[in-house]
Design a protein around this motif. Structure first.
Motif, PDB file in Angstrom:
ATOM      1  N   TYR A 115       0.868  -1.184   0.000  1.00  0.00           N
ATOM      2  CA  TYR A 115       0.000   0.000   0.000  1.00  0.00           C
ATOM      3  C   TYR A 115       0.904   1.234   0.000  1.00  0.00           C
ATOM      4  O   TYR A 115       1.968   1.217   0.599  1.00  0.00           O
ATOM      5  N   TYR A 116       0.465   2.284  -0.649  1.00  0.00           N
ATOM      6  CA  TYR A 116       1.058   3.619  -0.584  1.00  0.00           C
ATOM      7  C   TYR A 116       2.486   3.713  -1.068  1.00  0.00           C
ATOM      8  O   TYR A 116       3.192   4.654  -0.732  1.00  0.00           O
ATOM      9  N   GLU A 143       0.632   3.046  -6.008  1.00  0.00           N
ATOM     10  CA  GLU A 143      -0.690   2.987  -5.392  1.00  0.00           C
ATOM     11  C   GLU A 143      -1.776   3.522  -6.313  1.00  0.00           C
ATOM     12  O   GLU A 143      -2.891   3.005  -6.363  1.00  0.00           O
ATOM     13  N   TYR A 168      -5.821   3.640  -1.546  1.00  0.00           N
ATOM     14  CA  TYR A 168      -6.435   2.755  -0.561  1.00  0.00           C
ATOM     15  C   TYR A 168      -6.963   3.584   0.609  1.00  0.00           C
ATOM     16  O   TYR A 168      -6.317   4.540   1.052  1.00  0.00           O
ATOM     17  N   TYR A 174       0.559   6.531   7.431  1.00  0.00           N
ATOM     18  CA  TYR A 174      -0.781   6.320   6.874  1.00  0.00           C
ATOM     19  C   TYR A 174      -1.732   5.615   7.847  1.00  0.00           C
ATOM     20  O   TYR A 174      -2.806   5.161   7.441  1.00  0.00           O
ATOM     21  N   CYS A 200      -5.208   3.954   6.545  1.00  0.00           N
ATOM     22  CA  CYS A 200      -4.991   2.572   6.108  1.00  0.00           C
ATOM     23  C   CYS A 200      -5.485   1.577   7.155  1.00  0.00           C
ATOM     24  O   CYS A 200      -6.087   0.560   6.822  1.00  0.00           O
ATOM     25  N   GLY A 215      -4.139  -2.083   6.602  1.00  0.00           N
ATOM     26  CA  GLY A 215      -4.322  -2.805   5.347  1.00  0.00           C
ATOM     27  C   GLY A 215      -5.274  -3.978   5.470  1.00  0.00           C
ATOM     28  O   GLY A 215      -6.274  -3.929   6.198  1.00  0.00           O
ATOM     29  N   CYS A 219       3.357  -4.901   3.005  1.00  0.00           N
ATOM     30  CA  CYS A 219       3.042  -3.513   2.647  1.00  0.00           C
ATOM     31  C   CYS A 219       4.244  -2.927   1.925  1.00  0.00           C
ATOM     32  O   CYS A 219       5.369  -2.954   2.442  1.00  0.00           O
TER      33      CYS A 219
END
Length: 497
Positions: free
Chosen positions: A243-244, A248, A261, A331, A335, A338, A356
């Motif tokens: 993620y990120y 992303e 996300y 985040y 997030c 996640g 991640c």
């Protein structure tokens, strides 16, 4: 010209605010004709107490009343249930879209034709490598050839044809080859997700990626995304991919710099249904910790609307259950760790997800990586899991046997308490030192830094990841975009001339 209607699975702000179960994934049977060694539900035999036809049709009626727009039938193998076509017809007759996810083994052209006539609008086939790799993972010789034949039949019957691939260790070297196969068979969508340590995958830990493998896998997926974009195959990342990191905006918005996300949606706009009527917010989550009830005891609408149940845990969730790296992440507020399926299956609880991309990049910047080590086997039931521990170690570590405490002491800036439990791992001081300044509430909509393609809060002036001024990076990006457009217009004029 009238606007094209939004896809059935599209989630609006009104859907989120109203907790509309837009998309439902329904395990209609646990019977299966494959023996996949990464199967989270350990499918094979039907559950002894699966819903009757009348109970299944009542589920369809209740979902329609709740506002559901798409129902995906899964198993096991959905077509091994004798009334699967009747269920599809009922979904269509109630104004909802019916789709199917299948292993493809023995999903014959005749079966696909019958499903299309019953109202099926799309189907996905799972393919996890070239023939030898796929057949080994799926446990049945000939399953690869059947899956490709099923994909062709889906396309030939006018259905939306898609493919799903589990990214496990044996599959990574073959992803480019797979893409060529899928393009040749005219698939339109290719969804990828990481293999998770649930069910039989917990029995076969060699299938699992290590968290640091994301440093190799994510750029490869981005490459495949861009190749597919040109050649008509849309690569879509599953909810446990991210993620990120710098890609992303590809995973969540198909290149749209405004999309990213925004946390697990289990129990907010999705429902998972097990074949015995158990209701979960996500079909992949472990049953006992996340079941909201069973439709044989409580009406579906009542289960769905009840607050404070395990099924609805994401609706009011903050950061109170985050731990480890995720607790101090930039985040964290948006997030919230996640994919909860990934973290709970791995570590026995949600709130700390080592798979991640942002996390792997941050640790790599300090010369560190994480490795997962199995310390407890799974008990052997559907949706079960064992337990793994996290090892924080130098990027150039070459041994799997060195003590976690010693590794952490050697790592630059890292330290642990005497208790080697995973929660005691301390991440490097330069990263930990940023935590207090970044523990403000992350806004619901981040902005894309055009210097490094990482998302940041809209109140930032300088990107915390690449140190460029955001306005300067945006101006440079727009200037380059304008030059590219002018060059394209000039080329079109020359071609026209």
């Amino acid at each position: 010209m009238s606007a094209r209607p939004a896809p059935d699975r599209y989630v609006s702000e009104a859907d989120v605010r109203g907790h509309v179960p837009v998309h439902v994934v329904w395990e209609v049977t646990l019977a299966c004709n494959l023996k996949c060694n990464h199967c989270g539900s350990r499918a094979g035999r039907a559950r002894p107490d699966e819903l009757s036809t009348e109970e299944a049709l009542e589920v369809v009626r209740e979902l329609a009343a709740l506002g559901t727009r798409e129902i995906t039938l899964i198993g096991g193998e959905a077509f091994m249930r004798r009334d699967w076509l009747q269920i599809i017809r009922a979904i269509r007759d109630h104004g909802m879209a019916a789709t199917l996810q299948s292993g493809g083994y023995r999903l014959t052209p005749g079966r696909v034709k019958e499903a299309a006539e019953a109202g099926l609008v799309g189907a996905g086939v799972s393919i996890d490598g070239p023939r030898e790799v796929h057949d080994a993972i799926r446990g049945v010789r000939g399953s690869y050839d059947d899956a490709l034949a099923a994909l062709d039949a889906i396309r030939d019957n006018g259905l939306v044809a898609s493919v799903n691939t589990q990214i496990s260790k044996p599959v990574i070297p073959h992803l480019r080859q797979l893409q060529e196969v899928f393009i040749a068979h005219q698939a339109k969508n290719w969804q990828v997700q990481l293999t998770v340590a649930m069910g039989r995958a917990a029995d076969n830990p060699d299938l699992l990626l290590q968290p640091y493998d994301l440093l190799e896998v994510m750029p490869l997926l981005a490459e495949l995304y861009h190749v597919g974009q040109v050649r008509g195959l849309l690569l879509q990342a599953g909810n446990n991919v991210g993620y990120y990191g710098p890609y992303e905006h590809l995973w969540r918005g198909a290149g749209d710099g405004r999309a990213h996300y925004s946390g697990c949606m289990a129990g907010q706009t999705t429902i998972g249904i097990e074949a015995d009527g158990t209701i979960k917010g996500c079909p992949s989550l472990p049953t006992t910790p996340y079941a909201g009830g069973n439709i044989r005891q409580v009406p579906l609408a009542e289960i769905w609307r009840a607050a404070g149940t395990p099924m609805a845990f994401t609706r009011e969730r903050g950061t109170e259950d985050l731990w480890g790296f995720c607790a101090g992440c930039y985040y964290a507020e948006i997030c919230r760790g996640g994919c909860n399926w990934t973290s709970h299956s791995l570590l026995g609880e949600r709130g700390n997800n080592p798979y991640c991309h942002h996390r792997a990049l941050e640790l790599a910047a300090h010369g560190l990586r994480e490795r997962v080590v199995q310390v407890q086997s799974a008990p052997g039931c559907s949706f079960d899991h064992g337990r793994f521990e996290l090892v924080l170690e130098p990027m150039d570590a070459v041994t799997d046997t060195i003590d976690v405490l010693e590794l952490a002491r050697r790592a630059n800036g890292a330290a642990v308490d005497d208790d080697p439990a995973p929660r005691q791992v301390r991440y490097p001081a330069p990263y930990a030192g940023r935590r207090p300044a970044l523990r403000r509430r992350t806004p619901p909509l981040l902005v894309l830094c055009r210097g490094c393609s990482r998302f940041v809060g809209p109140d930032e002036e300088t990107c915390p990841f690449c140190d460029v001024r955001l306005k300067d990076a945006q101006a440079t990006y727009l200037e380059r975009l304008d030059r590219a457009r002018r060059a394209s217009d000039r080329l079109a004029q020359l071609i026209g001339a």
